[in-house]
Design an enzyme around this catalytic site. Structure first.
Site, PDB file in Angstrom:
ATOM      1  N   GLU A  70      56.351  79.744  44.899  1.00  0.00           N
ATOM      2  CA  GLU A  70      55.323  79.953  45.946  1.00  0.00           C
ATOM      3  C   GLU A  70      55.483  81.380  46.545  1.00  0.00           C
ATOM      4  OE1 GLU A  70      54.166  76.867  48.773  1.00  0.00           O
ATOM      5  OE2 GLU A  70      54.201  78.095  50.317  1.00  0.00           O
ATOM      6  N   ALA A  89      48.693  80.940  55.985  1.00  0.00           N
ATOM      7  CA  ALA A  89      50.191  80.218  56.555  1.00  0.00           C
ATOM      8  C   ALA A  89      50.470  81.340  57.479  1.00  0.00           C
ATOM      9  CB  ALA A  89      51.172  80.067  55.324  1.00  0.00           C
ATOM     10  N   HIS A 114      46.125  78.075  47.487  1.00  0.00           N
ATOM     11  CA  HIS A 114      46.005  77.398  48.569  1.00  0.00           C
ATOM     12  C   HIS A 114      44.512  77.385  49.208  1.00  0.00           C
ATOM     13  CE1 HIS A 114      50.620  77.016  49.102  1.00  0.00           C
ATOM     14  NE2 HIS A 114      50.251  77.143  47.622  1.00  0.00           N
ATOM     15  N   ARG A 127      44.930  70.836  55.160  1.00  0.00           N
ATOM     16  CA  ARG A 127      44.108  70.857  56.350  1.00  0.00           C
ATOM     17  C   ARG A 127      44.316  72.165  57.223  1.00  0.00           C
ATOM     18  NH1 ARG A 127      46.475  67.992  61.643  1.00  0.00           N
ATOM     19  NH2 ARG A 127      47.689  69.702  61.331  1.00  0.00           N
ATOM     20  N   HIS A 160      54.929  64.004  58.535  1.00  0.00           N
ATOM     21  CA  HIS A 160      54.247  65.340  59.254  1.00  0.00           C
ATOM     22  C   HIS A 160      54.649  65.315  60.611  1.00  0.00           C
ATOM     23  CE1 HIS A 160      51.049  67.830  60.830  1.00  0.00           C
ATOM     24  NE2 HIS A 160      51.298  68.397  59.733  1.00  0.00           N
TER      25      HIS A 160
HETATM   26  P1  FAD Z   1      46.670  66.321  56.600  1.00  0.00           P
HETATM   27  O1  FAD Z   1      47.080  65.645  55.175  1.00  0.00           O
HETATM   28  O2  FAD Z   1      45.192  66.273  57.162  1.00  0.00           O
HETATM   29  O3  FAD Z   1      47.563  65.701  57.517  1.00  0.00           O
HETATM   30  C1  FAD Z   1      47.757  66.372  58.978  1.00  0.00           C
HETATM   31  C2  FAD Z   1      48.105  65.241  59.983  1.00  0.00           C
HETATM   32  O4  FAD Z   1      47.229  64.196  60.051  1.00  0.00           O
HETATM   33  C3  FAD Z   1      49.331  64.450  59.335  1.00  0.00           C
HETATM   34  O5  FAD Z   1      49.935  63.865  60.824  1.00  0.00           O
HETATM   35  C4  FAD Z   1      48.945  63.223  58.780  1.00  0.00           C
HETATM   36  O6  FAD Z   1      49.557  61.762  59.097  1.00  0.00           O
HETATM   37  C5  FAD Z   1      47.333  63.163  59.661  1.00  0.00           C
HETATM   38  N1  FAD Z   1      46.366  62.621  58.781  1.00  0.00           N
HETATM   39  C6  FAD Z   1      45.959  62.841  57.541  1.00  0.00           C
HETATM   40  N2  FAD Z   1      44.859  62.444  57.166  1.00  0.00           N
HETATM   41  C7  FAD Z   1      44.247  61.716  58.240  1.00  0.00           C
HETATM   42  C8  FAD Z   1      43.036  61.149  58.523  1.00  0.00           C
HETATM   43  N3  FAD Z   1      42.077  60.952  57.463  1.00  0.00           N
HETATM   44  N4  FAD Z   1      43.009  60.690  59.884  1.00  0.00           N
HETATM   45  C9  FAD Z   1      43.657  60.732  60.767  1.00  0.00           C
HETATM   46  N5  FAD Z   1      44.989  61.236  60.467  1.00  0.00           N
HETATM   47  C10 FAD Z   1      45.095  61.827  59.319  1.00  0.00           C
HETATM   48  N6  FAD Z   1      49.270  75.987  55.797  1.00  0.00           N
HETATM   49  C11 FAD Z   1      48.622  77.030  55.576  1.00  0.00           C
HETATM   50  O7  FAD Z   1      47.946  77.531  56.671  1.00  0.00           O
HETATM   51  N7  FAD Z   1      48.352  77.620  54.378  1.00  0.00           N
HETATM   52  C12 FAD Z   1      49.076  77.496  53.399  1.00  0.00           C
HETATM   53  O8  FAD Z   1      48.977  78.213  52.290  1.00  0.00           O
HETATM   54  C13 FAD Z   1      50.031  76.256  53.479  1.00  0.00           C
HETATM   55  N8  FAD Z   1      50.682  75.776  52.235  1.00  0.00           N
HETATM   56  C14 FAD Z   1      51.356  74.578  52.291  1.00  0.00           C
HETATM   57  C15 FAD Z   1      51.829  74.260  51.061  1.00  0.00           C
HETATM   58  C16 FAD Z   1      52.544  73.062  51.093  1.00  0.00           C
HETATM   59  C17 FAD Z   1      53.304  72.428  49.594  1.00  0.00           C
HETATM   60  C18 FAD Z   1      52.945  72.345  52.378  1.00  0.00           C
HETATM   61  C19 FAD Z   1      53.777  71.164  52.472  1.00  0.00           C
HETATM   62  C20 FAD Z   1      52.386  72.800  53.421  1.00  0.00           C
HETATM   63  C21 FAD Z   1      51.528  74.127  53.341  1.00  0.00           C
HETATM   64  N9  FAD Z   1      51.098  74.526  54.623  1.00  0.00           N
HETATM   65  C22 FAD Z   1      50.094  75.652  54.514  1.00  0.00           C
HETATM   66  C23 FAD Z   1      51.309  73.603  55.986  1.00  0.00           C
HETATM   67  C24 FAD Z   1      50.018  72.805  56.197  1.00  0.00           C
HETATM   68  O9  FAD Z   1      48.713  73.329  56.429  1.00  0.00           O
HETATM   69  C25 FAD Z   1      50.511  71.998  57.663  1.00  0.00           C
HETATM   70  O10 FAD Z   1      51.761  71.240  57.288  1.00  0.00           O
HETATM   71  C26 FAD Z   1      49.527  71.182  58.147  1.00  0.00           C
HETATM   72  O11 FAD Z   1      49.901  70.747  59.634  1.00  0.00           O
HETATM   73  C27 FAD Z   1      49.044  69.915  57.468  1.00  0.00           C
HETATM   74  O12 FAD Z   1      48.140  70.159  56.636  1.00  0.00           O
HETATM   75  P2  FAD Z   1      47.839  68.927  55.422  1.00  0.00           P
HETATM   76  O13 FAD Z   1      47.081  69.368  54.402  1.00  0.00           O
HETATM   77  O14 FAD Z   1      49.211  68.111  55.014  1.00  0.00           O
HETATM   78  O15 FAD Z   1      47.093  68.014  56.604  1.00  0.00           O
END
Ligand code: FAD
Length: 287
Positions: free
Chosen positions: A16, A50, A77, A107, A147
């Site tokens: 990455e 990020a 991403h 997200r 998370h």
């Molecule tokens: P979600 O899947 O939406 O989850 C976020 C929270 O909401 C969790 O607590 C989950 O349990 C809860 N949740 C999920 N779905 C629902 C729903 N339908 N209703 C209610 N609650 C729900 N960030 C950046 O800004 N840019 C990047 O390029 C980036 N790359 C990343 C790459 C990897 C491999 C990882 C692991 C993380 C990365 N992140 C990045 C960080 C990420 O954006 C954060 O961790 C963010 O807080 C959560 O994103 P997510 O897509 O997992 O969110």
């Protein structure tokens, strides 16, 4: 190529990278990519915003260069929180134009200078939208320790299932420092009916300050074995770097022995670190 296809043939190794913050630093990413080229990546993923800022254009440009210039499969991403549906449609068009076939749909987190649009409150909504409007291969994030916002790991995995059902076809974990957390997570994930390939995210830690910042942000547990290394070598940069690389290699060997689907290295644009790790595990990963 859709990166999910790779898991049918091999253990997948990816790196990455992140777009440099300023235009003065622009060359550094290409130096890093040049360094990674010889390390047989199955794909390179490029972060989007990020740590703040909205550098979507840079993400797409770098992901396109990874594919066209460096002939390596790329993953862009995408962070839904501050994008509207129209903007996502526009980005899908650009991805198609640039020949990028894979997107990691996230997200994201609320950061300064960005305002949530309300169109994508969670990653599953972005995934479903991309699935409905494109043929892109969609990756999603997952969290072996849960998370930081989630009530429990079980609740987090229930939401992860929604991402799989919405159209994600492969997962990458947040980095972790204790493999037992990953094995426990894997068991629970499979029990929840999530059968997608899951790459273990490994971050070679070479700097105490940066790990403390990440740990605070991501809620990662710091094992005693790891802390002993930090405490002992924090004032000897070369020793700390070597010990951090050795710790990551140790984690990876154990993960491969457990038949993990693949390894995703958070290499923080440092090809030297990636090279040291690759050289240590190349025979093991292909065995
Ligand atoms: P979600 O899947 O939406 O989850 C976020 C929270 O909401 C969790 O607590 C989950 O349990 C809860 N949740 C999920 N779905 C629902 C729903 N339908 N209703 C209610 N609650 C729900 N960030 C950046 O800004 N840019 C990047 O390029 C980036 N790359 C990343 C790459 C990897 C491999 C990882 C692991 C993380 C990365 N992140 C990045 C960080 C990420 O954006 C954060 O961790 C963010 O807080 C959560 O994103 P997510 O897509 O997992 O969110």
């Amino acid at each position: 190529m859709k990166t999910t296809e790779l898991f049918k043939k091999k253990k997948v190794l990816s790196y990455e990278v992140f777009p440099p913050k300023t235009t003065d630093d622009a060359h550094t990413i290409y130096e890093a990519l040049g360094g990674l080229q010889g390390l047989c990546p199955d794909f390179i993923s490029v972060t989007y915003g990020a740590g703040g800022g909205t550098n979507c254009a840079k993400t797409l440009d770098i992901a396109a260069a990874v594919k066209k210039q460096y002939k390596i499969e790329s993953v862009a991403h995408l962070r839904g929180l501050d994008l509207s549906k129209d903007e996502v449609l526009h980005i899908i068009g650009e991805l198609n134009e640039k020949g990028i076939e894979n997107v990691l749909a996230l997200r994201g987190d609320a950061v300064q200078d960005t305002v949530p649009t309300g169109d994508f409150k969670h990653a599953d909504e972005l995934i479903a939208y991309i699935r409905a409007h494109s043929d892109l291969n969609i990756l999603a994030a997952c969290y072996p320790e849960g998370h930081p916002e989630s009530e429990s790991l079980a609740q987090d995995i229930a939401y992860l299932k929604r991402k799989a059902d919405a159209g994600a076809s492969q997962l990458i974990t947040q980095f972790f420092l204790d493999n037992e957390d990953f094995y426990g997570f894997l068991e629970k994930t499979r029990a929840a009916g999530i059968a997608l390939p899951i790459q273990a995210g490994i971050m070679p830690v070479t700097n105490r300050k940066s790990i403390e910042r990440m740990v605070k942000m991501c809620g990662i547990k710091l094992p005693k074995k790891f802390m002993r290394i930090m405490d002992r070598y924090e004032h000897s940069p070369a020793a700390l770097r070597d010990a951090g690389i050795a710790y990551a290699i140790d984690q990876i060997i154990d993960l491969l022995a457990h038949d993990v689907d693949g390894i995703h290295l958070y290499i923080m644009n440092k090809p030297y670190t990636a090279k040291r790790i690759y050289e240590a595990v190349q025979n093991i990963i292909s065995a």
